[in-house]
Write an enzyme that holds these catalytic residues in place. Structure first.
Site, PDB file in Angstrom:
ATOM      1  N   THR A  82      14.894 -19.925  17.778  1.00 53.26           N
ATOM      2  CA  THR A  82      14.511 -18.613  18.308  1.00 53.26           C
ATOM      3  C   THR A  82      13.211 -18.051  17.740  1.00 53.26           C
ATOM      4  OG1 THR A  82      16.799 -18.087  18.767  1.00 53.26           O
ATOM      5  CG2 THR A  82      15.305 -16.223  18.496  1.00 53.26           C
TER       6      THR A  82
HETATM    7  P1  AMP Z   1      19.358 -18.512  16.590  1.00 55.50           P
HETATM    8  O1  AMP Z   1      20.342 -18.654  17.693  1.00 55.50           O
HETATM    9  O2  AMP Z   1      19.891 -18.908  15.265  1.00 55.50           O
HETATM   10  O3  AMP Z   1      18.057 -19.208  16.888  1.00 55.50           O
HETATM   11  O4  AMP Z   1      19.041 -16.965  16.467  1.00 55.50           O
HETATM   12  C1  AMP Z   1      19.091 -16.102  17.552  1.00 55.50           C
HETATM   13  C2  AMP Z   1      19.593 -14.764  17.095  1.00 55.50           C
HETATM   14  O5  AMP Z   1      18.626 -14.078  16.314  1.00 55.50           O
HETATM   15  C3  AMP Z   1      19.836 -13.843  18.256  1.00 55.50           C
HETATM   16  O6  AMP Z   1      21.031 -14.109  18.912  1.00 55.50           O
HETATM   17  C4  AMP Z   1      19.793 -12.494  17.591  1.00 55.50           C
HETATM   18  O7  AMP Z   1      21.074 -12.143  17.117  1.00 55.50           O
HETATM   19  C5  AMP Z   1      18.857 -12.696  16.404  1.00 55.50           C
HETATM   20  N1  AMP Z   1      17.584 -12.011  16.615  1.00 55.50           N
HETATM   21  C6  AMP Z   1      16.854 -12.037  17.732  1.00 55.50           C
HETATM   22  N2  AMP Z   1      15.730 -11.311  17.609  1.00 55.50           N
HETATM   23  C7  AMP Z   1      15.745 -10.791  16.393  1.00 55.50           C
HETATM   24  C8  AMP Z   1      14.855  -9.936  15.676  1.00 55.50           C
HETATM   25  N3  AMP Z   1      13.737  -9.498  16.243  1.00 55.50           N
HETATM   26  N4  AMP Z   1      15.184  -9.640  14.421  1.00 55.50           N
HETATM   27  C9  AMP Z   1      16.311 -10.112  13.847  1.00 55.50           C
HETATM   28  N5  AMP Z   1      17.197 -10.906  14.481  1.00 55.50           N
HETATM   29  C10 AMP Z   1      16.928 -11.248  15.739  1.00 55.50           C
HETATM   30 ZN    ZN Z   2      16.956 -18.419  20.775  1.00 52.35          ZN
HETATM   31 ZN    ZN Z   3      20.701 -19.399  19.303  1.00 47.77          ZN
END
Ligand code: AMP
Ligand code: ZN
Ligand code: ZN
Length: 421
Positions: A82
């Site tokens: 992400t």
């Molecule tokens: P991942 O699936 O581990 O790549 O992380 C995705 C998650 O990061 C999302 O589902 C959100 O809960 C979290 N996330 C997204 N944008 C942000 C942000 N700007 N700051 C902090 N956490 C975030």
């Molecule tokens: Zn993502």
């Molecule tokens: Zn994810």
């Protein structure tokens, strides 16, 4: 800061009632200064896999595609995570070049970085190897507003977007869409010309229940309902036809059976290395007193469902490994597998049965690209392209000088109307 506080107040009002009391002319309508580019709204649906659109659960997205442009898929950058990919989209740089090389990082000067660590996520020094689009837009007099975006809460080069909100996963998709509408209701002089909007329910459902679950289908429906709410709000304001809207995702989602575990401690003793992270892409740094070359030699031999490399030997197509924040030894799980340890599993018994971060060429990691608006051709489907190209496309749409990047405007310009190229 002043703007942030006013914005927060405004957003709280907007979420309950309606922020703008003033009647405004539609943004980008012909009456606006001829030289002002139409507002650009960049929407991310986290982990919306390229083929999800074919499920028939995203009618609003499909409508935008039917009257605009859809890519068969968009290739994420490596690793398909992400934070790295969201920052790629707003900088045009591969993760190795913008410095957000993982969701979890270690930097000898800055220490540890993790998504949930608000202090690290807000520290501009992590993000300063790239220049996000909102920084350049601000410098050229375009106001910017982020309804969440990785990096937007950081003081990158001492600067934030004009309007931004600290990340709060509890804000519903409709509330997020309403905030964008409230910003567009601001008087012309304060109204943003570049905005982002971020949805994460599809990602959460994909991790928790897998990409083929009823929960992902429900998340697709509810996210589309928020898009429909947004489009209706734009139509009510006479803005829909005058805005360029790009909807993307950062990566796809693969199913990971519960028992598809690679136990790293079967090969590597935790006390011999500094573990930066496990998961899909595990990273390890040397620990004084241990022969790291010997450890690497053993790890780089073939393993079932996993490949390991010293960072200097990562396959060239990943364009990854030169950044000092990339750990010295990397282990990448095959798609559908997770790298874990017995100790980790003893504490974290709940595992994600959907995941991403894998090889960015895998079909299950491919992302979404849909675009709609006055600059875009209508009803065309384009071939897959890499997500680094979104940045030069957006800079062109906003008539801004792009920073040096890994993307190519020429590769995507055919999706624009000839008059807008
Ligand atoms: P991942 O699936 O581990 O790549 O992380 C995705 C998650 O990061 C999302 O589902 C959100 O809960 C979290 N996330 C997204 N944008 C942000 C942000 N700007 N700051 C902090 N956490 C975030
Ligand atoms: Zn993502
Ligand atoms: Zn994810």
């Amino acid at each position: 800061m002043k703007i942030l506080f006013r914005l927060l107040l405004c957003s709280l009002l907007a979420l309950s009632a309606g922020c703008a009391t003033e009647q405004v002319a539609p943004a980008g309508a012909p009456a606006a200064a001829a030289s002002t580019p139409p507002p650009l709204l960049l929407i991310s649906i986290d982990a919306y896999r390229a083929d999800y659109i074919k499920r028939g659960l995203s009618p609003t997205l499909q409508m935008l595609a039917n009257h605009g442009v859809r890519a068969q898929s968009m290739q994420p950058s490596f690793p398909s995570l992400t934070f790295p990919n969201h920052y790629t989209i707003v900088t045009g740089l591969r993760p190795d070049h913008h410095g957000i090389v993982n969701n979890r990082m270690y930097d000898p000067r800055l220490g540890k970085f993790a998504l949930g660590d608000r202090a690290a996520v807000s520290d501009g020094r992590w993000w300063s190897e790239g220049t996000p689009i909102w920084e350049t837009a601000d410098q050229h007099g375009i106001r910017t507003a982020t309804m969440f975006w990785p990096g937007s809460s950081a003081d990158i080069h001492g600067q934030h977007p004009d309007y931004w909100i600290p990340y709060n996963g509890k804000l519903t998709a409709i509330q997020r869409a309403d905030q964008v509408l409230a910003w567009l209701d601001l008087p012309a002089a304060e109204r943003p010309g570049f905005l982002t909007l971020y949805f994460d329910r599809v990602d959460h459902a994909g991790h928790g229940f897998g990409p083929d679950s009823a929960q992902v289908d429900a998340a697709l429906r509810s996210t589309d309902a928020a898009l429909a709410h947004l489009v209706q709000g734009l139509r009510d304001r006479g803005m829909f036809k005058h805005m360029n809207i790009i909807v993307i995702s950062d990566h796809g989602m693969a199913s990971v059976p519960r028992d598809h575990n690679i136990y790293i401690d079967n090969f590597l003793h935790a006390d011999q290395v500094q573990t930066v992270g496990l998961g899909v892409l595990a990273g390890f740094n040397p620990k004084p007193g241990h022969d790291f070359a010997k450890i690497e030699a053993a790890m780089e031999k073939p393993h079932r469902h996993m490949q390991c490399w010293d960072k200097s030997r990562v396959p060239a197509r990943f364009d990854y490994g030169k950044n000092p924040r990339v750990p010295q030894l990397l282990c990448l799980a095959d798609v559908g597998w997770r790298i874990t340890s017995h100790a980790h599993m003893a504490i974290h018994s709940k595992v994600s049965i959907g995941n991403h971060g894998y090889d960015n060429a895998d079909p299950r990691m491919q992302a979404l690209f849909v675009a709609h608006g006055p600059a875009f051709r209508r009803g065309i489907v384009v071939k897959p392209f890499p997500n680094v190209d979104v940045y030069p496309l957006m800079m062109h749409l906003l008539d801004l000088p792009p920073m040096a990047s890994d993307g190519s405007y020429d590769a995507v310009k055919d999706m624009l109307n000839p008059a807008s190229r």
